[in-house]
Design a protein around this motif. Structure first.
Motif, mmCIF file in Angstrom:
data_model
loop_
_atom_site.group_PDB
_atom_site.id
_atom_site.type_symbol
_atom_site.label_atom_id
_atom_site.label_comp_id
_atom_site.label_asym_id
_atom_site.label_seq_id
_atom_site.Cartn_x
_atom_site.Cartn_y
_atom_site.Cartn_z
ATOM 1 N N TYR A 43 0.728 -1.188 0.077
ATOM 2 C CA TYR A 43 0.049 0.113 0.066
ATOM 3 C C TYR A 43 0.882 1.315 0.049
ATOM 4 O O TYR A 43 1.848 1.395 0.488
ATOM 5 C CB TYR A 43 -0.860 -0.042 1.228
ATOM 6 N N LYS A 44 0.233 2.206 -0.613
ATOM 7 C CA LYS A 44 1.084 3.492 -0.707
ATOM 8 C C LYS A 44 0.064 4.745 -0.428
ATOM 9 O O LYS A 44 -0.859 4.594 -0.833
ATOM 10 C CB LYS A 44 1.639 3.662 -2.126
ATOM 11 N N VAL A 45 0.604 5.708 0.238
ATOM 12 C CA VAL A 45 -0.062 6.932 0.718
ATOM 13 C C VAL A 45 0.658 8.215 0.214
ATOM 14 O O VAL A 45 1.820 8.042 0.326
ATOM 15 C CB VAL A 45 -0.211 6.941 2.185
ATOM 16 N N ALA A 46 0.066 9.085 -0.299
ATOM 17 C CA ALA A 46 0.480 10.346 -0.720
ATOM 18 C C ALA A 46 0.258 11.489 0.032
ATOM 19 O O ALA A 46 -1.138 11.623 0.121
ATOM 20 C CB ALA A 46 0.639 10.484 -2.131
ATOM 21 N N MET A 47 0.697 12.326 0.446
ATOM 22 C CA MET A 47 0.190 13.693 1.080
ATOM 23 C C MET A 47 0.701 14.980 0.162
ATOM 24 O O MET A 47 1.957 15.114 -0.183
ATOM 25 C CB MET A 47 0.977 13.675 2.431
ATOM 26 N N ILE A 48 -0.067 15.715 0.412
ATOM 27 C CA ILE A 48 0.095 17.257 -0.428
ATOM 28 C C ILE A 48 -0.068 18.515 0.492
ATOM 29 O O ILE A 48 -1.075 18.349 1.242
ATOM 30 C CB ILE A 48 -0.792 17.383 -1.544
ATOM 31 N N THR A 49 0.797 19.417 0.672
ATOM 32 C CA THR A 49 0.318 20.467 1.521
ATOM 33 C C THR A 49 0.690 21.601 0.758
ATOM 34 O O THR A 49 1.516 21.807 -0.349
ATOM 35 C CB THR A 49 1.657 20.353 2.668
ATOM 36 N N ASN A 50 0.402 22.863 1.313
ATOM 37 C CA ASN A 50 0.486 24.019 0.620
ATOM 38 C C ASN A 50 1.368 25.079 1.309
ATOM 39 O O ASN A 50 1.513 26.104 1.113
ATOM 40 C CB ASN A 50 -1.110 24.842 0.394
ATOM 41 N N ALA A 51 2.064 24.426 2.269
ATOM 42 C CA ALA A 51 3.186 25.061 3.161
ATOM 43 C C ALA A 51 4.235 24.028 3.314
ATOM 44 O O ALA A 51 4.202 22.840 2.993
ATOM 45 C CB ALA A 51 2.794 25.548 4.350
ATOM 46 N N PRO A 52 5.287 24.147 4.261
ATOM 47 C CA PRO A 52 6.314 23.194 4.320
ATOM 48 C C PRO A 52 5.963 22.369 5.124
ATOM 49 O O PRO A 52 5.251 22.870 6.200
ATOM 50 C CB PRO A 52 7.639 24.117 4.682
ATOM 51 N N ILE A 53 6.387 21.066 5.044
ATOM 52 C CA ILE A 53 5.972 20.304 6.226
ATOM 53 C C ILE A 53 6.849 20.673 7.567
ATOM 54 O O ILE A 53 6.351 20.114 8.633
ATOM 55 C CB ILE A 53 6.389 18.771 5.453
ATOM 56 N N ALA A 54 8.030 21.377 7.364
ATOM 57 C CA ALA A 54 8.742 21.778 8.382
ATOM 58 C C ALA A 54 8.137 23.224 9.124
ATOM 59 O O ALA A 54 9.036 23.954 9.345
ATOM 60 C CB ALA A 54 10.154 21.786 8.344
ATOM 61 N N ASP A 55 6.818 23.498 8.978
ATOM 62 C CA ASP A 55 6.389 24.793 9.458
ATOM 63 C C ASP A 55 6.076 24.936 10.921
ATOM 64 O O ASP A 55 5.654 25.842 11.450
ATOM 65 C CB ASP A 55 4.771 24.849 8.789
ATOM 66 N N GLY A 56 6.520 23.912 11.789
ATOM 67 C CA GLY A 56 6.223 24.074 13.140
ATOM 68 C C GLY A 56 5.009 24.085 13.361
ATOM 69 O O GLY A 56 4.700 24.439 14.759
ATOM 70 N N GLY A 57 4.118 23.511 12.839
ATOM 71 C CA GLY A 57 2.617 23.631 13.105
ATOM 72 C C GLY A 57 1.739 22.493 12.526
ATOM 73 O O GLY A 57 2.144 21.471 12.517
ATOM 74 N N TRP A 58 0.791 23.026 11.909
ATOM 75 C CA TRP A 58 -0.222 22.086 11.271
ATOM 76 C C TRP A 58 0.347 21.089 10.366
ATOM 77 O O TRP A 58 0.114 19.756 10.375
ATOM 78 C CB TRP A 58 -1.276 22.719 10.593
ATOM 79 N N ASN A 59 1.175 21.341 9.291
ATOM 80 C CA ASN A 59 1.720 20.418 8.416
ATOM 81 C C ASN A 59 2.904 19.749 8.912
ATOM 82 O O ASN A 59 2.723 18.368 8.535
ATOM 83 C CB ASN A 59 2.251 21.379 7.170
ATOM 84 N N THR A 60 3.337 19.961 9.951
ATOM 85 C CA THR A 60 4.510 19.258 10.636
ATOM 86 C C THR A 60 3.777 17.962 11.372
ATOM 87 O O THR A 60 4.109 16.854 11.316
ATOM 88 C CB THR A 60 5.547 20.076 11.577
ATOM 89 N N SER A 61 2.651 18.423 11.805
ATOM 90 C CA SER A 61 1.918 17.613 12.610
ATOM 91 C C SER A 61 1.135 16.493 11.678
ATOM 92 O O SER A 61 1.282 14.956 11.871
ATOM 93 C CB SER A 61 0.688 18.088 13.493
ATOM 94 N N ALA A 62 0.706 16.936 10.537
ATOM 95 C CA ALA A 62 0.119 16.203 9.695
ATOM 96 C C ALA A 62 0.987 14.956 9.218
ATOM 97 O O ALA A 62 0.953 13.916 8.635
ATOM 98 C CB ALA A 62 -0.665 16.779 8.643
#
Length: 337
Positions: A43-62
Motif C-alpha cells: 500500500y502507498k499513501v501520498a500527502m500534499i501540502t500548501n506550506a512546508p512540512i517543517a512549518d512547526g505547526g499544522w503541516n509538521t503534525s500532519a
C-alpha cells in the motif's frame, strides 16, 4: 524503517522516469518507505501540502502523523509540499495516476480539488483532514473542533491578565470558523469579562503575517493569550510575542512545548495518527468512504499536552476539570454550567 529520498526532477522528466510526482507550478517531493522492507510494501499513501512540512505547526503534525500511521499499517509514503492552490488538482491527479491507494489532503481547503479528481479515480481513496464531506471514495478525518476551540478558550480566559485574548485563523473555512466561535464561548465561560479579538490571515505559510497580527492585537487590544488554527501563521504569532513580557500562546495540533516553554501554555493535541490509522485500516479492509471519521476527547484522539512554565497553577486545575468533564460527558460545551 528504510528511507530513501529523491529530489524533485521537474515535470518534463516525470513521464519518462515516473519516480514520483510534483506539480509543475511548484512544490518539492520526497518518498519514504515505511515498514521493514519497502520492496514488500503493498500500500502507498501520498500527502500534499500548501506550506512546508517543517512549518512547526499544522503541516509538521500532519506529516508526522502520516509517517507514524504508515509505519503501523505498512504503507509506503511520499509527499509534495509548498503546492500552490492552482496546482492542487494537478498534483492530486498525478498521485492517483501513479496508483497510490490513499491520497491525504491535510485541510478543508483541498476539498474542491479532491472531489474533482476523486470522481475520475473510483479505485483511489482520498482523505481530507478537517473536512466535512464524503463520497464513495472520499472520507473526512475531523477532530471535534467545537471541543478544541472551547477548551483553548477556557484556558485563555483563565490565564489572561489583561482580560483580552486572541484567535488567529488561516482561512475562513468551516472548521476554523467553528473553532473560533467555540474559543470565544470557552473564554467567556471561564472569564465573563474577557474580550476576544479575532483575525484571519488568509494564508497558512506567511509567518511574517503571524508576527504582524500578533503585534497588532497586542498594541490595539492588549491581547496577552493567543490561539491559532493557521499552520505556519501560528508559529509566526509565537515568534511575534516571544520577546514581549507576559504574552502567551496555546499551541496545536502537536505538543510543541519544547519549541518555546516560556511562551507556550500548553498544546491541544490531535492524534492525526489515530485518525489516519483508521483510514488506512479501512482501505486495506475495503471498507473505505461514505463517512466522517471523528476524533474527540472521549475517544482520546484529542488530548492535552504538557503545561509550560508560565501556565498558572489555578488555571491548570480548573482547565483540567473542564477537560475531564467534557471527556466523561458531564460537561456540555453548548450549555456550559
Amino acid at each position: 524503517m528504510r528511507t530513501n529520498s529523491k529530489k524533485w526532477i521537474g515535470c518534463l522528466l516525470l513521464a519518462s522516469l515516473m519516480l514520483f510526482v510534483t506539480a509543475c507550478g511548484g512544490g518539492t517531493s520526497n518518498d519514504q518507505a515505511s515498514g521493514d522492507d519497502a520492496s514488500n510494501t503493498e500500500y502507498k499513501v501520498a500527502m500534499i501540502t500548501n506550506a512546508p512540512i517543517a512549518d512547526g505547526g499544522w503541516n509538521t503534525s500532519a506529516y508526522n502523523a502520516m509517517v507514524a500511521a504508515s509505519e503501523a499499517e505498512g504503507f509506503e509514503t511520499t509527499y509534495t509540499e509548498n503546492v500552490a492552490q492552482t496546482d492542487y488538482v494537478t498534483t492530486i491527479r498525478e498521485y492517483a495516476n501513479l496508483g497510490y491507494n490513499l491520497v491525504f489532503a491535510p485541510g478543508n481547503e483541498f476539498t474542491d480539488a479532491v472531489l474533482e479528481v476523486a470522481k475520475d479515480f473510483p479505485d483511489t481513496k482520498f482523505a481530507i483532514l478537517n473536512g466535512d464531506t464524503h463520497t464513495e471514495n472520499v472520507a473526512s478525518l475531523l477532530p471535534n473542533n467545537k471541543e478544541i476551540g472551547f477548551i483553548a478558550g477556557a484556558l485563555a480566559g483563565l490565564q489572561t491578565e489583561t482580560n483580552s485574548v486572541g484567535f488567529v485563523g488561516g482561512m475562513e473555512i468551516t472548521p476554523t470558523v467553528t473553532m473560533m466561535e467555540y474559543y470565544e464561548k470557552g473564554a467567556k465561560f471561564t472569564n465573563p469579562d474577557v474580550k476576544v479579538s479575532t483575525a484571519m490571515a488568509n494564508s497558512y505559510d506567511d509567518t511574517a503575517k503571524g508576527k504582524e497580527i500578533a503585534a497588532s492585537m497586542v498594541s490595539t487590544n492588549d491581547v496577552d493569550v493567543f490561539y491559532g488554527h493557521a499552520s505556519a501563521i501560528d508559529a509566526g504569532v509565537r515568534e511575534g510575542i516571544r520577546d514581549m513580557e507576559k504574552r502567551w500562546a496555546i499551541a496545536q495540533p502537536d505538543d510543541f512545548l519544547d519549541d518555546d516553554p516560556k511562551v507556550i501554555l500548553t498544546s491541544i493535541v490531535t492524534s492525526n495518527t489515530e485518525l489516519l490509522k483508521i483510514a488506512m485500516q479501512e482501505v486495506k479492509n475495503n471498507e473505505y468512504g461514505n463517512k466522517i471519521i471523528e476524533g474527540s476527547l472521549e475517544n482520546n484522539v484529542v488530548t492535552i499536552g504538557r503545561f509550560g512554565e508560565s501556565a498558572k497553577e489555578e488555571a491548570q486545575t480548573r482547565f483540567n476539570e473542564i477537560v475531564e468533564g467534557i471527556k466523561t460527558g458531564n460537561f456540555d460545551i453548548d450549555n456550559p454550567q
